[in-house]
Design an enzyme around this catalytic site. Structure first.
Site, mmCIF file in Angstrom:
data_model
loop_
_atom_site.group_PDB
_atom_site.id
_atom_site.type_symbol
_atom_site.label_atom_id
_atom_site.label_comp_id
_atom_site.label_asym_id
_atom_site.label_seq_id
_atom_site.Cartn_x
_atom_site.Cartn_y
_atom_site.Cartn_z
ATOM 1 N N VAL A 140 84.733 51.235 30.638
ATOM 2 C CA VAL A 140 85.440 50.264 31.489
ATOM 3 C C VAL A 140 86.937 50.273 31.158
ATOM 4 O O VAL A 140 87.576 49.234 31.108
ATOM 5 C CB VAL A 140 84.841 48.846 31.338
ATOM 6 C CG1 VAL A 140 83.474 48.780 31.971
ATOM 7 C CG2 VAL A 140 84.770 48.415 29.871
ATOM 8 N N GLY A 141 87.482 51.475 30.940
ATOM 9 C CA GLY A 141 88.920 51.621 30.751
ATOM 10 C C GLY A 141 89.617 51.634 32.089
ATOM 11 O O GLY A 141 89.207 50.932 33.027
ATOM 12 N N VAL A 199 89.892 53.947 34.602
ATOM 13 C CA VAL A 199 89.040 54.371 35.717
ATOM 14 C C VAL A 199 87.882 53.408 35.891
ATOM 15 O O VAL A 199 87.538 53.018 37.013
ATOM 16 C CB VAL A 199 88.522 55.806 35.489
ATOM 17 C CG1 VAL A 199 87.502 56.197 36.562
ATOM 18 C CG2 VAL A 199 89.675 56.802 35.473
ATOM 19 N N SER A 212 84.972 60.311 28.818
ATOM 20 C CA SER A 212 85.123 61.756 28.627
ATOM 21 C C SER A 212 84.343 62.171 27.388
ATOM 22 O O SER A 212 84.681 63.140 26.719
ATOM 23 C CB SER A 212 86.604 62.125 28.475
ATOM 24 O OG SER A 212 87.172 61.442 27.368
ATOM 25 N N GLU A 235 82.207 64.697 41.877
ATOM 26 C CA GLU A 235 83.411 65.083 42.630
ATOM 27 C C GLU A 235 84.674 64.914 41.804
ATOM 28 O O GLU A 235 85.559 65.773 41.804
ATOM 29 C CB GLU A 235 83.513 64.249 43.908
ATOM 30 C CG GLU A 235 84.687 64.615 44.801
ATOM 31 C CD GLU A 235 84.483 65.941 45.508
ATOM 32 O OE1 GLU A 235 85.130 66.942 45.106
ATOM 33 O OE2 GLU A 235 83.684 65.987 46.466
ATOM 34 N N VAL A 246 86.933 67.296 39.117
ATOM 35 C CA VAL A 246 88.024 68.210 39.501
ATOM 36 C C VAL A 246 88.843 67.518 40.579
ATOM 37 O O VAL A 246 88.318 67.198 41.642
ATOM 38 C CB VAL A 246 87.491 69.547 40.058
ATOM 39 C CG1 VAL A 246 88.660 70.439 40.495
ATOM 40 C CG2 VAL A 246 86.638 70.270 39.042
ATOM 41 N N GLY A 275 104.337 58.380 31.713
ATOM 42 C CA GLY A 275 102.885 58.310 31.655
ATOM 43 C C GLY A 275 102.171 59.453 32.343
ATOM 44 O O GLY A 275 100.958 59.393 32.578
ATOM 45 N N ASP A 284 92.706 71.420 29.950
ATOM 46 C CA ASP A 284 92.257 70.557 31.050
ATOM 47 C C ASP A 284 92.097 71.385 32.322
ATOM 48 O O ASP A 284 91.099 71.264 33.044
ATOM 49 C CB ASP A 284 93.260 69.420 31.266
ATOM 50 C CG ASP A 284 92.877 68.547 32.452
ATOM 51 O OD1 ASP A 284 91.840 67.855 32.367
ATOM 52 O OD2 ASP A 284 93.605 68.554 33.469
ATOM 53 N N LYS A 308 88.522 72.577 34.567
ATOM 54 C CA LYS A 308 88.357 72.465 36.022
ATOM 55 C C LYS A 308 88.022 73.821 36.640
ATOM 56 O O LYS A 308 87.174 73.915 37.536
ATOM 57 C CB LYS A 308 89.628 71.886 36.642
ATOM 58 C CG LYS A 308 89.917 70.457 36.208
ATOM 59 C CD LYS A 308 91.275 69.980 36.697
ATOM 60 C CE LYS A 308 91.590 68.582 36.181
ATOM 61 N NZ LYS A 308 92.931 68.132 36.574
#
Length: 358
Positions: A11-12, A14, A87, A139, A142, A202, A216, A220
């Site tokens: 619950v950060g 995102v 993650s 979804e 990526v 940021g 990263d 993907k």
């Protein structure tokens, strides 16, 4: 939707945006929230009645292990969907167990789909063997909310043959190079200054090395390559160009890295000048050559006026070259990072799962 239940891990940024979006769904579509978790707190009850996420901080619920959570969710009096907004590799590794227990999964967690190939195979074998009882949607692993994975799947499902995928898959890298070497030649800042600006705004991780190492993007590309049919073993099994100077790889922290980065501005300036002499611009590009079974990530000199060179800000851009889209690729462009747009992709996947499970 009294027989459809929702569990949320993470619950950060995102996760908060996702919960807000779910709260605004029509009541006829909204599942019953029965479990919410963050790193040290969980909220649920034995009766499977709905919980309020705002009560999580004051919750005294016993912490369930991932295997205990799987048992709890699979015993609910209806169909359950687990949304993993983390993650976490540990949570990703548990996906086959959840799916085998009949629990569907919606997630933006890249690690589930870009780690070793065995985990990928185990996840989708569990989905196949569930006979439609357990679904998985990812979804947002990526391109955040951009319809990248669904578009690729649609191309393949309708009989098209994907020959090449290429683009700019990192909002951080997009911002850095669009600022450092814009197509109109107006870029005047030094590389280290641009990185510092991105960090302050940021656009990078707290330690910019986590973006500049290219992993990263590699994750993907691993996901897209696998969806296109390539058996990529892991994101470290193909060429990935790191933009971390070798001498700074062992910097003890982000502060030391940023302090010493100006010493290496000349290296990036040389790439920029070399591209300009060819009438091109330098960009950080990921590509999948399906026919040659090759994947690579790194700096490329691209033609001015091309879709990649013309990017602005921190947008992502993905180009699909196929038998149908030969000379002019199918292009997807837009914000590829950010809490709200990533959560939008997760919420859209949740809606798809709910519609199929009804």
């Amino acid at each position: 939707m009294s027989n459809l239940y929702l569990a949320v891990i993470g619950v950060g940024g995102v996760g908060q945006a996702f919960l807000s979006q779910v709260a605004n769904l029509p009541s006829t579509l909204r599942p019953s929230l029965i479990f919410v978790s963050r790193s040290t707190k969980q909220l649920y009850n034995s009766s499977y009645s709905a919980v309020n996420a705002s009560d999580l901080q004051s919750s005294s619920s016993k912490l369930l292990s991932l295997s205990e959570l799987s048992s709890y969710l699979s015993s609910a009096p209806g169909k359950t969907i687990l949304v993993d907004n983390t993650s976490s590799q540990d949570v990703a590794d548990s996906y086959p167990s959840f799916l085998s227990a009949g629990v569907s999964i919606v997630t933006p967690n890249k690690k589930a789909f870009s780690s070793n190939l065995k985990l990928w195979n185990d996840i989708f074998s569990a989905v196949d063997s569930s006979n439609g009882k357990a679904l998985i949607y990812h979804e947002s692993s990526v391109g955040a909310g951009l319809p990248v994975i669904s578009t690729l799947k649609d191309l393949i499902a309708t009989g098209d043959q994907v020959t090449r995928i290429e683009g700019v898959f990192s909002g951080t890298m997009s911002f850095l190079f669009n600022s450092f070497a814009p197509a109109d030649g107006s870029g005047k800042g030094k590389w280290s200054e641009i990185v510092a600006q991105a960090k302050d705004a940021g656009y990078t991780e707290p330690d910019p090395r986590d973006d500049l190492n290219g992993m990263d993007v590699a994750r993907k590309l691993t996901i897209l390559a696998r969806l296109a049919g390539l058996k990529v073993q892991a994101p470290d099994t193909f060429p990935v160009q790191s933009l971390i100077p070798e001498a700074l790889a062992s910097a003890k922290d982000s502060s030391e890295f940023m302090q010493r980065l100006p010493e290496f501005d000349g290296e990036m300036e040389a790439y920029k000048d070399q591209a300009a002499k060819q009438g091109k611009v330098v960009r950080y590009v990921g590509s999948v050559d399906v026919a040659a079974e090759k994947v690579k990530v790194g700096l490329e000199f691209v033609d001015q006026g091309s879709p990649i060179a013309s990017l602005k800000g921190s947008d992502n851009l993905m180009c699909f070259y196929t038998k149908r889209y030969v000379a002019n690729p199918l292009v997807i462009q837009g914000a590829g990072a950010g809490g709200e747009v990533t959560a939008m992709g997760v919420t859209a996947d949740l809606i798809k799962a709910l519609e199929r499970l009804r």
